[in-house]
Design a protein around this motif. Structure first.
Motif, mmCIF file in Angstrom:
data_model
loop_
_atom_site.group_PDB
_atom_site.id
_atom_site.type_symbol
_atom_site.label_atom_id
_atom_site.label_comp_id
_atom_site.label_asym_id
_atom_site.label_seq_id
_atom_site.Cartn_x
_atom_site.Cartn_y
_atom_site.Cartn_z
ATOM 1 N N ALA A 1 0.867 -1.184 0.000
ATOM 2 C CA ALA A 1 0.000 0.000 0.000
ATOM 3 C C ALA A 1 0.901 1.231 0.000
ATOM 4 C CB ALA A 1 -0.915 -0.007 1.214
ATOM 5 N N TRP A 2 0.950 1.889 -1.146
ATOM 6 C CA TRP A 2 1.818 3.061 -1.310
ATOM 7 C C TRP A 2 1.090 4.294 -0.787
ATOM 8 C CZ3 TRP A 2 1.051 7.347 -4.668
ATOM 9 C CH2 TRP A 2 2.172 8.170 -4.847
ATOM 10 N N CYS A 3 1.795 5.094 -0.010
ATOM 11 C CA CYS A 3 1.208 6.317 0.552
ATOM 12 C C CYS A 3 1.063 7.369 -0.530
ATOM 13 C CB CYS A 3 2.090 6.846 1.685
ATOM 14 S SG CYS A 3 1.596 8.491 2.252
ATOM 15 N N SER B 1 2.349 9.695 5.726
ATOM 16 C CA SER B 1 2.841 8.515 6.447
ATOM 17 C C SER B 1 4.234 8.770 7.013
ATOM 18 C CB SER B 1 2.882 7.313 5.495
ATOM 19 O OG SER B 1 3.520 6.222 6.125
ATOM 20 N N CYS C 1 1.879 3.308 3.237
ATOM 21 C CA CYS C 1 0.775 3.880 4.015
ATOM 22 C C CYS C 1 0.853 3.410 5.468
ATOM 23 C CB CYS C 1 -0.532 3.412 3.384
ATOM 24 S SG CYS C 1 -1.999 3.829 4.325
ATOM 25 N N HIS D 1 -3.538 8.890 6.380
ATOM 26 C CA HIS D 1 -4.406 9.553 5.401
ATOM 27 C C HIS D 1 -5.829 9.748 5.914
ATOM 28 C CE1 HIS D 1 -5.060 5.208 4.632
ATOM 29 N NE2 HIS D 1 -6.308 5.617 4.494
ATOM 30 N N PRO E 1 -4.646 5.258 -0.077
ATOM 31 C CA PRO E 1 -3.403 4.699 -0.619
ATOM 32 C C PRO E 1 -3.652 3.961 -1.934
ATOM 33 C CG PRO E 1 -4.206 3.359 1.201
ATOM 34 C CD PRO E 1 -5.080 4.575 1.150
ATOM 35 N N LYS F 1 5.311 12.157 -4.857
ATOM 36 C CA LYS F 1 3.844 12.055 -4.917
ATOM 37 C C LYS F 1 3.247 12.773 -6.120
ATOM 38 C CE LYS F 1 4.370 10.105 -0.890
ATOM 39 N NZ LYS F 1 4.560 8.645 -0.851
#
Ligand code: FES
Ligand code: FES
Length: 78
Positions: free
Chosen positions: A22-24, A29, A35, A39, A46, A63
Motif C-alpha cells: 500500500a503506497w502512501c 505517512s 501507508c 491519510h 493509498p 507524490k
C-alpha cells in the motif's frame, strides 16, 4: 497536533517481494513510501498494488508521478 508531510524529491528504491503493498499517496505517512493510516485526516487513499516479481521497484517519493505508485521521472522537473 498537525501532521507533517514526509515527501522527497527522489524515488524510494525498494527490494520488492511478491506481495501486496500500500503506497502512501497522501504524503503524511511516517513509514514512507508505504501507508501507515495517516491519510485518515484527508480524502486521499493509498494505492494498493500486487507486486508480481522479486527485485527492485522504484516508488515515487515526490507524490507527483503520473504513473503512481511508480516513479516516472516527474520529480526531476519539480
Ligand atoms: Fe516522484 Fe520520481 S519520485 S516521479
Ligand atoms: Fe498516506 Fe495512507 S498514510 S495514503
Amino acid at each position: 497536533m498537525s501532521l507533517e508531510k514526509s515527501i522527497q524529491n527522489s524515488p524510494h528504491i525498494i527490494k520488492g517481494e511478491k506481495k501486496k503493498y500500500a503506497w502512501c499517496a497522501c504524503g503524511f505517512s511516517s513509514n514512507q513510501p508505504f501507508c501507515d493510516g495517516s491519510h485518515k485526516v484527508t480524502d486521499i487513499t493509498p494505492i494498493v498494488f500486487e507486486n508480481e516479481k522479486e527485485g527492485n521497484i522504484v516508488l515515487c517519493g515526490c507524490k507527483k508521478s503520473d504513473n503512481q505508485p511508480f516513479c516516472d521521472g516527474t520529480h526531476s522537473k519539480l
